[in-house]
Design an enzyme around this catalytic site. Sequence first.
Site, PDB file in Angstrom:
ATOM      1  N   LYS A  44       8.115   0.189 -13.313  1.00  0.00           N
ATOM      2  CA  LYS A  44       9.108   0.055 -14.523  1.00  0.00           C
ATOM      3  C   LYS A  44       9.899  -0.739 -13.765  1.00  0.00           C
ATOM      4  O   LYS A  44      10.169  -1.716 -14.571  1.00  0.00           O
ATOM      5  CB  LYS A  44       9.379   1.214 -14.183  1.00  0.00           C
ATOM      6  CG  LYS A  44       8.266   2.717 -14.311  1.00  0.00           C
ATOM      7  CD  LYS A  44       8.674   4.143 -14.711  1.00  0.00           C
ATOM      8  CE  LYS A  44       8.814   4.423 -13.246  1.00  0.00           C
ATOM      9  NZ  LYS A  44       7.761   4.538 -12.154  1.00  0.00           N
ATOM     10  N   ARG A  58      14.561  12.108 -15.945  1.00  0.00           N
ATOM     11  CA  ARG A  58      12.770  12.040 -15.175  1.00  0.00           C
ATOM     12  C   ARG A  58      12.640  13.608 -15.121  1.00  0.00           C
ATOM     13  O   ARG A  58      11.371  14.146 -14.684  1.00  0.00           O
ATOM     14  CB  ARG A  58      13.476  12.146 -13.685  1.00  0.00           C
ATOM     15  CG  ARG A  58      12.448  10.460 -12.251  1.00  0.00           C
ATOM     16  CD  ARG A  58      12.481  10.975 -11.662  1.00  0.00           C
ATOM     17  NE  ARG A  58      11.562   9.623 -10.960  1.00  0.00           N
ATOM     18  CZ  ARG A  58      12.267   8.833 -10.264  1.00  0.00           C
ATOM     19  NH1 ARG A  58      13.150   8.035 -10.909  1.00  0.00           N
ATOM     20  NH2 ARG A  58      11.145   7.966 -10.045  1.00  0.00           N
ATOM     21  N   ARG A  77       4.380  -2.020  -1.508  1.00  0.00           N
ATOM     22  CA  ARG A  77       4.987  -2.694  -1.292  1.00  0.00           C
ATOM     23  C   ARG A  77       6.260  -3.238  -0.449  1.00  0.00           C
ATOM     24  O   ARG A  77       6.085  -2.535   0.199  1.00  0.00           O
ATOM     25  CB  ARG A  77       5.915  -0.964  -2.876  1.00  0.00           C
ATOM     26  CG  ARG A  77       7.295  -1.706  -3.364  1.00  0.00           C
ATOM     27  CD  ARG A  77       8.217  -0.854  -4.383  1.00  0.00           C
ATOM     28  NE  ARG A  77       8.338   0.896  -4.297  1.00  0.00           N
ATOM     29  CZ  ARG A  77       8.475   1.601  -5.412  1.00  0.00           C
ATOM     30  NH1 ARG A  77       9.067   1.177  -6.457  1.00  0.00           N
ATOM     31  NH2 ARG A  77       8.951   2.253  -4.806  1.00  0.00           N
ATOM     32  N   ARG A  89      10.507   0.511   1.837  1.00  0.00           N
ATOM     33  CA  ARG A  89      11.492   1.911   2.036  1.00  0.00           C
ATOM     34  C   ARG A  89      11.220   2.598   2.061  1.00  0.00           C
ATOM     35  O   ARG A  89       9.879   3.027   2.978  1.00  0.00           O
ATOM     36  CB  ARG A  89      11.571   1.745   0.045  1.00  0.00           C
ATOM     37  CG  ARG A  89      12.147   1.146  -0.745  1.00  0.00           C
ATOM     38  CD  ARG A  89      12.003   1.577  -2.237  1.00  0.00           C
ATOM     39  NE  ARG A  89      11.818   2.251  -2.557  1.00  0.00           N
ATOM     40  CZ  ARG A  89      11.914   3.031  -4.290  1.00  0.00           C
ATOM     41  NH1 ARG A  89      11.591   2.144  -4.821  1.00  0.00           N
ATOM     42  NH2 ARG A  89      11.473   4.676  -4.277  1.00  0.00           N
ATOM     43  N   ARG A 144       5.893  12.452  -4.008  1.00  0.00           N
ATOM     44  CA  ARG A 144       6.928  11.912  -5.491  1.00  0.00           C
ATOM     45  C   ARG A 144       5.412  12.122  -6.492  1.00  0.00           C
ATOM     46  O   ARG A 144       5.848  12.105  -7.289  1.00  0.00           O
ATOM     47  CB  ARG A 144       6.782  10.538  -4.879  1.00  0.00           C
ATOM     48  CG  ARG A 144       8.052  10.743  -4.259  1.00  0.00           C
ATOM     49  CD  ARG A 144       8.623   9.050  -3.410  1.00  0.00           C
ATOM     50  NE  ARG A 144       8.637   8.468  -4.264  1.00  0.00           N
ATOM     51  CZ  ARG A 144       8.145   6.898  -4.400  1.00  0.00           C
ATOM     52  NH1 ARG A 144       7.759   5.816  -2.899  1.00  0.00           N
ATOM     53  NH2 ARG A 144       8.669   5.514  -5.217  1.00  0.00           N
TER      54      ARG A 144
HETATM   55  P1  ADP Z   1       9.984   4.857  -7.925  1.00  0.00           P
HETATM   56  O1  ADP Z   1      10.617   3.291  -8.667  1.00  0.00           O
HETATM   57  O2  ADP Z   1       9.442   4.034  -6.469  1.00  0.00           O
HETATM   58  O3  ADP Z   1       9.518   5.817  -8.671  1.00  0.00           O
HETATM   59  P2  ADP Z   1      12.899   5.341  -7.690  1.00  0.00           P
HETATM   60  O4  ADP Z   1      13.308   4.060  -7.239  1.00  0.00           O
HETATM   61  O5  ADP Z   1      12.624   5.664  -9.485  1.00  0.00           O
HETATM   62  O6  ADP Z   1      11.337   5.553  -7.327  1.00  0.00           O
HETATM   63  O7  ADP Z   1      13.858   6.665  -7.714  1.00  0.00           O
HETATM   64  C1  ADP Z   1      13.781   7.182  -5.863  1.00  0.00           C
HETATM   65  C2  ADP Z   1      13.966   8.072  -5.219  1.00  0.00           C
HETATM   66  O8  ADP Z   1      15.288   8.536  -6.082  1.00  0.00           O
HETATM   67  C3  ADP Z   1      12.948   9.497  -6.580  1.00  0.00           C
HETATM   68  O9  ADP Z   1      12.233   9.965  -5.691  1.00  0.00           O
HETATM   69  C4  ADP Z   1      14.049  10.633  -6.193  1.00  0.00           C
HETATM   70  O10 ADP Z   1      14.582  10.694  -5.017  1.00  0.00           O
HETATM   71  C5  ADP Z   1      15.869   9.319  -6.481  1.00  0.00           C
HETATM   72  N1  ADP Z   1      15.925   9.274  -8.149  1.00  0.00           N
HETATM   73  C6  ADP Z   1      15.599   7.981  -8.694  1.00  0.00           C
HETATM   74  N2  ADP Z   1      15.896   8.557 -10.176  1.00  0.00           N
HETATM   75  C7  ADP Z   1      16.300  10.279 -10.444  1.00  0.00           C
HETATM   76  C8  ADP Z   1      16.094  10.675 -10.707  1.00  0.00           C
HETATM   77  N3  ADP Z   1      16.490  10.015 -12.426  1.00  0.00           N
HETATM   78  N4  ADP Z   1      16.429  12.058 -11.160  1.00  0.00           N
HETATM   79  C9  ADP Z   1      16.373  13.027  -9.753  1.00  0.00           C
HETATM   80  N5  ADP Z   1      16.385  11.643  -8.639  1.00  0.00           N
HETATM   81  C10 ADP Z   1      16.133  10.628  -8.828  1.00  0.00           C
HETATM   82  P1  ADP Z   2       8.538   1.445 -10.859  1.00  0.00           P
HETATM   83  O1  ADP Z   2       9.272   0.598 -10.283  1.00  0.00           O
HETATM   84  O2  ADP Z   2       7.932   1.895 -11.748  1.00  0.00           O
HETATM   85  O3  ADP Z   2       8.120   2.469  -8.816  1.00  0.00           O
HETATM   86  P2  ADP Z   2       7.595  -0.669  -9.018  1.00  0.00           P
HETATM   87  O4  ADP Z   2       7.862  -2.213 -10.126  1.00  0.00           O
HETATM   88  O5  ADP Z   2       8.414  -1.220  -7.884  1.00  0.00           O
HETATM   89  O6  ADP Z   2       6.988   0.338 -10.067  1.00  0.00           O
HETATM   90  O7  ADP Z   2       5.682  -2.097  -9.015  1.00  0.00           O
HETATM   91  C1  ADP Z   2       4.910  -0.628  -7.600  1.00  0.00           C
HETATM   92  C2  ADP Z   2       4.325  -1.879  -6.640  1.00  0.00           C
HETATM   93  O8  ADP Z   2       3.664  -2.200  -7.778  1.00  0.00           O
HETATM   94  C3  ADP Z   2       5.111  -2.687  -6.081  1.00  0.00           C
HETATM   95  O9  ADP Z   2       4.792  -3.935  -4.773  1.00  0.00           O
HETATM   96  C4  ADP Z   2       4.834  -4.461  -7.498  1.00  0.00           C
HETATM   97  O10 ADP Z   2       4.885  -5.722  -6.877  1.00  0.00           O
HETATM   98  C5  ADP Z   2       3.304  -3.762  -7.630  1.00  0.00           C
HETATM   99  N1  ADP Z   2       3.084  -4.251  -8.849  1.00  0.00           N
HETATM  100  C6  ADP Z   2       3.940  -3.828 -10.390  1.00  0.00           C
HETATM  101  N2  ADP Z   2       3.062  -4.684 -11.102  1.00  0.00           N
HETATM  102  C7  ADP Z   2       1.893  -4.933 -11.538  1.00  0.00           C
HETATM  103  C8  ADP Z   2       0.282  -4.383 -11.804  1.00  0.00           C
HETATM  104  N3  ADP Z   2       0.628  -5.132 -13.233  1.00  0.00           N
HETATM  105  N4  ADP Z   2      -0.641  -5.188 -11.223  1.00  0.00           N
HETATM  106  C9  ADP Z   2      -0.144  -5.359  -9.463  1.00  0.00           C
HETATM  107  N5  ADP Z   2       0.532  -4.222  -8.997  1.00  0.00           N
HETATM  108  C10 ADP Z   2       1.894  -4.093  -9.376  1.00  0.00           C
END
Ligand code: ADP
Ligand code: ADP
Length: 208
Positions: free
Chosen positions: A15, A87, A121, A154, A165
């Site tokens: 995302k 979420r 990541r 992270r 998660r």
């Molecule tokens: P990822 O992209 O790996 O899914 P995020 O960066 O979106 O993780 O979120 C990291 C953490 O921040 C989540 O595990 C949660 O604790 C918190 N968080 C982010 N967005 C929300 C949301 N919309 N509602 C509740 N918690 C959130």
């Molecule tokens: P989210 O925001 O949904 O948690 P991220 O964009 O942070 O996801 O991506 C999660 C991990 O996967 C990062 O290390 C990113 O570089 C990698 N990644 C994202 N898209 C792809 C893809 N299409 N193929 C392989 N690795 C990817």
Amino acid sequence: MFKRIVLLGPPGAGKGTQAKLLAAKNGLAHLSTGDILRDEVARDTELGRKAKGYMNRGDLVPDGLIIDMIKGRLAEKSGFILDGFPRTVTQAEALEKILSIDVAINITLSREEVISRLSSRRVCRKCGKIYNLLYNPPKNEGVCDACGGEIFQRDDDKREVIENRYDVYMEATAPLIDFYEERGLLKDVDGSQPTEKVSEDILAVLGR
Ligand code: ADP
Ligand code: ADP
Ligand code: ZN
């Protein structure tokens, strides 16, 4: 072209990666609740202090805090990509009351791939650029290609937290797939493809 976009999908689906690409190319605002929360934690604000424990365990921050945080930031935006919000169904219902969205793009990825991607990541501390040690590592180890900043892992990208998660996603967030399907707003995109292909599929859904 659709301009009010929600990105759904499990943690690690891509995302953030896709939102940054889309925002840069199409002049849309990128609103990542995760990025906003991490900034609040880094600045040790009241919200950051409240959110930190939940985030480190991989649990969701309570809906009330999130809804208050996002409300003001959405008000004046005409085009935006919501990354990591809503979420929960409660958050999605609150969003509906603030404004209508054009489309919810569900980026799909299996549990195995989620765990593999999140374990590898890495993120730039300075500019937020997202890397992956397996799929797109920085050219020089530990240093951001874009800004020279320090690359770090992270706190919540550790194995046990990643698994929690994913479980939290399945329980609290996956129901949003039906929520948006019922409203005729859902589009699936296969997140297991290479980044460029995922990007193309998203642009096709958006109508360009
Ligand atoms: P990822 O992209 O790996 O899914 P995020 O960066 O979106 O993780 O979120 C990291 C953490 O921040 C989540 O595990 C949660 O604790 C918190 N968080 C982010 N967005 C929300 C949301 N919309 N509602 C509740 N918690 C959130
Ligand atoms: P989210 O925001 O949904 O948690 P991220 O964009 O942070 O996801 O991506 C999660 C991990 O996967 C990062 O290390 C990113 O570089 C990698 N990644 C994202 N898209 C792809 C893809 N299409 N193929 C392989 N690795 C990817
Ligand atoms: Zn950087």
